[in-house]
Write an enzyme that holds these catalytic residues in place. Structure first.
Site, PDB file in Angstrom:
ATOM      1  CE  LYS A   1      -2.713   8.507  80.779  1.00 31.67           C
ATOM      2  NZ  LYS A   1      -2.137   6.854  81.003  1.00 31.67           N
TER       3      LYS A   1
ATOM      4  CD  GLN B   1      -2.644   4.576  78.567  1.00 31.48           C
ATOM      5  OE1 GLN B   1      -1.724   5.550  78.577  1.00 31.48           O
ATOM      6  NE2 GLN B   1      -2.906   3.775  78.935  1.00 31.48           N
TER       7      GLN B   1
ATOM      8  CG  ASP C   1       2.596   3.713  84.342  1.00 29.62           C
ATOM      9  OD1 ASP C   1       1.068   4.885  84.826  1.00 29.62           O
ATOM     10  OD2 ASP C   1       2.008   2.864  83.633  1.00 29.62           O
TER      11      ASP C   1
END
Length: 294
Positions: free
Chosen positions: A53, A97, A120
């Site tokens: 990422k 994460q 997210d």
């Protein structure tokens, strides 16, 4: 994948298109959008995902910062870091994460992130915005699927869409996005009766369960578009471990289009993260300008 009649909906070309658009938008901002990724512990998969990422952010012209915290980090310390990032105007997107270590509860952490920086798309405010039809930062995989369908010219409006899987990461938010795009949506799951009859009704069938080869050719209507979100590791006849999806390879002989695994939906998820970060930066700048104008 077994050769068949289905058109291969490859992820990389569609992902590159999303990245190119995000990069152009980022170049038009006064400063590069800044994505901050927080990782707790050294889970090998998480380390790899975060590295990928951050690399993709650089390729898209975004800034990225990774906070790698020790496995034993207390939940209070993680929440304090999130609060600091929320208050920092130089940070436009925050991603924690997942999964987190067992001693840290995910929900309080996700709910602590500023919804306008929640790239997210998992904060309840963004979930509510999505389902009420308002602009929202949507979870990256469902938003990436929508971008993939658009890239390949697959019409959604008026189509019958069946989503197998009701997770908050894919199934539920994808249903909301499909409804917003004027599709007729059915969400199937582990308690669904006569699953095959329902999946055969789909013009667009999405499999997002995490069960290898759940969707077999007899479960797919001829000419349907099939999106395989599943990533499963299985041992093949050669005794080696392979990645495969939720859709049996022979579905390629029935469907009109099919995403491969790997190389299908996966690249779209990371590309959409970049798009979400740019979108978040644009909204925050517009909000700041609005405050100044008032």
């Amino acid at each position: 994948m077994t050769t068949g009649t289905a058109t291969r909906l490859a992820g990389p070309p569609a992902a590159e298109a999303v990245i190119a658009t995000a990069s152009a938008q980022a170049a038009g901002l006064p400063t590069p959008p800044h994505l901050v990724i927080v990782r707790v512990g050294d889970d090998p998969a998480s380390v790899s995902y975060v590295r990928g990422k951050a690399k993709k952010a650089g390729e898209a012209g975004l800034r990225s910062t990774v906070h790698a915290l020790p496995e034993a980090t207390p939940q209070a310390d993680l929440l304090a870091l999130v609060a600091t990032l929320n208050a920092d105007p130089d940070v436009h997107g925050i991603l924690v994460q997942l999964p987190l270590p067992a001693h840290i509860a995910e929900e309080p952490v996700l709910e602590a992130i500023d919804p306008d920086k929640d790239v997210d798309g998992l904060h309840p405010v963004n979930v509510g915005r999505l389902w009420s039809g308002r602009p929202a930062l949507a979870p990256c995989t469902p938003a990436g699927i929508m971008a993939m369908l658009a890239h390949y010219g697959v019409a959604v409006a008026g189509r019958r869409v069946v989503i197998v899987g009701r997770s908050r990461l894919v199934g539920r938010p994808l249903a909301g996005l499909m409804l917003a795009a004027d599709a007729t949506v059915t969400v199937a799951h582990s308690r669904t009766r006569d699953l095959a009859a329902i999946t055969r009704s789909a013009d667009i069938l999405v499999a997002a369960v995490g069960r290898a080869h759940l969707i077999t050719p007899d479960m797919v209507a001829p000419g349907a578009v099939v999106i395989d979100v599943g990533i499963n590791r299985v041992v093949g006849e050669d005794g080696k471990s392979h990645l495969t999806g939720d859709v049996h390879p022979h579905v390629a002989a029935v469907a009109s289009a099919l995403t491969p695994v790997p190389g299908g939906v996966g690249p779209m998820t990371v590309a959409q993260l970049m798009a979400n970060t740019v979108q978040a930066a644009e909204r925050q700048r517009s909000g700041a300008l609005g405050e100044l104008l008032r």
